[in-house]
Design an enzyme around this catalytic site. Structure first.
Site, short mmCIF file in Angstrom:
data_model
loop_
_atom_site.label_atom_id
_atom_site.label_comp_id
_atom_site.label_asym_id
_atom_site.label_seq_id
_atom_site.Cartn_x
_atom_site.Cartn_y
_atom_site.Cartn_z
N ARG A 121 -10.34 -6.06 -12.97
CA ARG A 121 -9.58 -6.48 -11.77
C ARG A 121 -8.12 -6.79 -12.09
O ARG A 121 -7.45 -7.52 -11.36
CB ARG A 121 -10.24 -7.68 -11.09
CG ARG A 121 -11.64 -7.38 -10.60
CD ARG A 121 -12.02 -8.23 -9.40
NE ARG A 121 -13.34 -7.88 -8.95
CZ ARG A 121 -14.46 -8.51 -9.33
NH1 ARG A 121 -14.38 -9.55 -10.15
NH2 ARG A 121 -15.62 -8.11 -8.90
N LYS A 143 5.04 1.31 -9.50
CA LYS A 143 4.21 2.29 -8.80
C LYS A 143 3.33 2.97 -9.84
O LYS A 143 3.84 3.51 -10.83
CB LYS A 143 5.07 3.34 -8.10
CG LYS A 143 5.62 2.87 -6.77
CD LYS A 143 6.26 4.04 -6.03
CE LYS A 143 6.83 3.59 -4.69
NZ LYS A 143 7.55 4.68 -4.00
N GLU A 185 16.75 12.73 -11.62
CA GLU A 185 16.54 11.37 -11.09
C GLU A 185 17.78 10.49 -11.34
O GLU A 185 18.04 9.56 -10.60
CB GLU A 185 15.29 10.73 -11.72
CG GLU A 185 14.00 11.52 -11.51
CD GLU A 185 13.29 11.26 -10.17
OE1 GLU A 185 13.90 10.62 -9.28
OE2 GLU A 185 12.14 11.72 -10.02
N LYS A 227 17.68 0.71 -9.78
CA LYS A 227 16.26 0.66 -9.39
C LYS A 227 15.78 -0.78 -9.32
O LYS A 227 15.05 -1.16 -8.40
CB LYS A 227 15.41 1.48 -10.35
CG LYS A 227 13.95 1.44 -9.95
CD LYS A 227 13.21 2.71 -10.07
CE LYS A 227 11.82 2.57 -9.44
NZ LYS A 227 10.94 3.66 -9.76
N GLU A 237 7.83 -1.12 -0.67
CA GLU A 237 8.32 -0.08 0.26
C GLU A 237 7.88 -0.37 1.69
O GLU A 237 7.47 0.53 2.42
CB GLU A 237 7.82 1.29 -0.20
CG GLU A 237 8.77 2.41 0.14
CD GLU A 237 8.40 3.72 -0.54
OE1 GLU A 237 8.36 3.74 -1.79
OE2 GLU A 237 8.14 4.69 0.17
N ARG A 242 13.38 0.72 -0.44
CA ARG A 242 12.80 1.46 -1.56
C ARG A 242 12.57 2.92 -1.20
O ARG A 242 12.59 3.80 -2.06
CB ARG A 242 11.50 0.80 -2.03
CG ARG A 242 10.97 1.46 -3.30
CD ARG A 242 9.97 0.62 -4.06
NE ARG A 242 9.60 1.31 -5.29
CZ ARG A 242 8.89 0.80 -6.26
NH1 ARG A 242 8.42 -0.43 -6.16
NH2 ARG A 242 8.61 1.51 -7.34
N ASN A 246 13.09 7.91 -2.57
CA ASN A 246 12.31 9.13 -2.36
C ASN A 246 13.18 10.31 -1.93
O ASN A 246 12.66 11.34 -1.48
CB ASN A 246 11.23 8.90 -1.31
CG ASN A 246 10.23 7.85 -1.77
OD1 ASN A 246 9.94 7.75 -2.96
ND2 ASN A 246 9.71 7.06 -0.85
N HIS A 249 12.05 13.89 -2.32
CA HIS A 249 10.65 13.90 -2.76
C HIS A 249 9.70 14.56 -1.75
O HIS A 249 8.70 15.13 -2.15
CB HIS A 249 10.17 12.48 -3.08
CG HIS A 249 10.69 11.97 -4.40
ND1 HIS A 249 12.03 11.88 -4.69
CD2 HIS A 249 10.05 11.54 -5.51
CE1 HIS A 249 12.19 11.41 -5.91
NE2 HIS A 249 11.00 11.20 -6.45
N HIS A 253 7.64 17.35 -3.19
CA HIS A 253 6.18 17.34 -3.31
C HIS A 253 5.58 18.63 -2.75
O HIS A 253 4.61 19.17 -3.30
CB HIS A 253 5.60 16.13 -2.58
CG HIS A 253 5.70 14.86 -3.38
ND1 HIS A 253 5.15 13.67 -2.98
CD2 HIS A 253 6.29 14.60 -4.56
CE1 HIS A 253 5.40 12.73 -3.87
NE2 HIS A 253 6.11 13.27 -4.83
N HIS A 267 8.24 17.96 -12.25
CA HIS A 267 8.48 16.99 -11.16
C HIS A 267 9.99 16.81 -10.90
O HIS A 267 10.44 16.89 -9.76
CB HIS A 267 7.81 15.66 -11.51
CG HIS A 267 8.12 14.58 -10.52
ND1 HIS A 267 7.58 14.58 -9.24
CD2 HIS A 267 8.94 13.51 -10.58
CE1 HIS A 267 8.05 13.53 -8.58
NE2 HIS A 267 8.88 12.87 -9.36
#
Ligand code: NAD
Ligand code: GLY
Length: 368
Positions: A121, A143, A185, A227, A237, A242, A246, A249, A253, A267
């Protein structure tokens, strides 16, 4: 040494950046080595290129290292590898109070971070990023995720690392194509909110790509500071802050999905092309000067990054690319927020974009 704080209350942590830091990891990571031991997860390439340095540094500090080697590549961010990793960590007796070390690029960082989020956990982890992309983006911000049949990063958690150790000299063994992908990036931070930094990139990007240590250290520090600021303001986000990270992105994607999340398009390369598309789409909608869109694409081009559908190996009907976007985790009530630009350094979240318009724009991009 450059030290940047990610200010998140009780979950705050430091990102430390300096050439040669990996060789001092024994001292820097000692506080995470409960019972004098650290489990280090890495991939086959990094195990060859950088693990011996970490092993030597931990050995000098009397810390026993338990390495776990995973296959290199995006396919490792999978249910299968996650299950194998968790089983292995349990066999090694990793406890809640322990910290797992992620040594590698974004693939290792995302997978180890997610394993740490769910093991018992939630246990701790430390990021030691070894790609430019991971040093400027994925190792900071918490993330974590794996990919599934339905798409990229669809199963994951927000789970912050306890510490991030960045040694830019680890990039010396990284292939040039991976450096360029990570550089996309870096450029992103200029495009989203820092026109001066974009101009710095135009002037110094060539040196950075060629291996100049000062240019690399500066770009990493500026990127991490940007960042850290954004993550501190909008960790999960929930606002638009935030989401700015993206940029490119959503298009990216779709390009990655079309090319099968494979080496055909890395990527960072998909993000580069996605950013060029987002700027041209903004210009086509009259939001952004065409000159800014051309300037953004020209710099990415000069870095050897793809900026057209053809260069991204995805010169297919717009409807096909838009169909991939339907799986995006940002989709809400049938609408997908898009990151658009008013100019270099001025991006914003647009919530009124019709996917049919995106498909028509992408059809117009074919054959470019
Ligand atoms: P990667 O982890 O696959 O690394 C790229 C390649 O370089 C791999 O083959 C790896 O083995 C090799 N490598 C790594 N370091 C090396 C070194 N120092 N020397 C030699 N070889 C080395 O890819 P990446 O570009 O670092 O990360 C991409 C992943 O990051 C994607 O899955 C993406 O979704 C994720 N990502 C996550 C976030 C986030 O916020 N969590 C942000 C951006 C990207
Ligand atoms: N790379 C996007 C984010 O961390 O939010």
């Amino acid at each position: 040494m450059k030290r940047i704080e990610v200010a998140l209350g009780a979950r705050s942590y430091a990102v430390e950046i300096e050439a040669g830091l990996l060789d001092r990891a024994g001292t820097l990571l000692a506080r995470y080595a409960r019972r004098g031991r650290l489990v280090v997860v890495t991939d086959a390439h990094v195990a060859h290129a950088q693990l011996p340095r970490l092993a030597a540094a931990l050995g000098q500090a009397g810390i026993a290292m338990e390495p776990i080697l995973l296959p290199a590549g995006e396919a490792t961010k999978s249910w299968h590898e996650l299950a194998r990793l968790c089983d292995r960590l349990l066999t090694l007796g990793v406890e809640r109070g322990d910290h797992i070390v992620a040594l590698g690029g974004g693939v290792i960082g995302d997978l180890v971070g997610f394993a740490a989020a769910i093991l018992k956990r939630g246990c701790g982890f430390v990021q030691v990023p070894t790609t430019l992309l991971a040093q400027v983006d994925s190792s900071v911000g918490g993330k974590t995720a794996i990919n599934t049949e339905a798409g990229k990063n669809l199963v994951g958690a927000f789970h912050q690392p306890a510490y991030v150790l960045i040694d830019p000299t680890t990039l010396d063994t990284l292939p040039a194509r991976e450096i360029a992908a990570g550089y996309a990036e870096v450029v992103k931070y200029g495009l989203i909110g820092d026109a001066d930094f974009f101009a710095w990139c135009e002037a110094n990007g060539g040196a950075l790509l060629a291996g100049d240590p000062e240019a690399r250290a500066h770009a990493i520090a500026v990127s991490v500071a940007a960042k850290a600021r954004i993550v501190a303001e909008d960790e999960r986000e929930t606002g638009d802050r935030r989401a700015l990270l993206n940029l490119g992105h959503t298009f990216g994607h779709a390009l990655e999905a079309e090319t099968g999340f494979s080496d055909k398009l890395l990527h960072g390369e998909s993000v580069a092309c996605g950013m060029a598309l987002a700027f041209r789409f903004s210009a086509a909608r009259g939001l952004c000067p065409a000159g800014d869109a051309a300037r953004a694409a020209a710099h990415l081009d000069a870095a050897g990054l793809p900026t057209t559908l053809a260069a991204a190996h995805a010169d297919v009907p717009g409807a096909k690319l838009v169909a991939h976007m339907a799986h995006d985790k940002k989709m809400a009530g049938g609408k997908l927020p898009f990151l658009l630009a008013r100019g270099i350094g001025e991006t914003f979240v647009a919530k009124d974009v019709a996917l049919a318009d995106v498909a028509a724009f992408l059809d117009g991009e074919r054959g470019r």
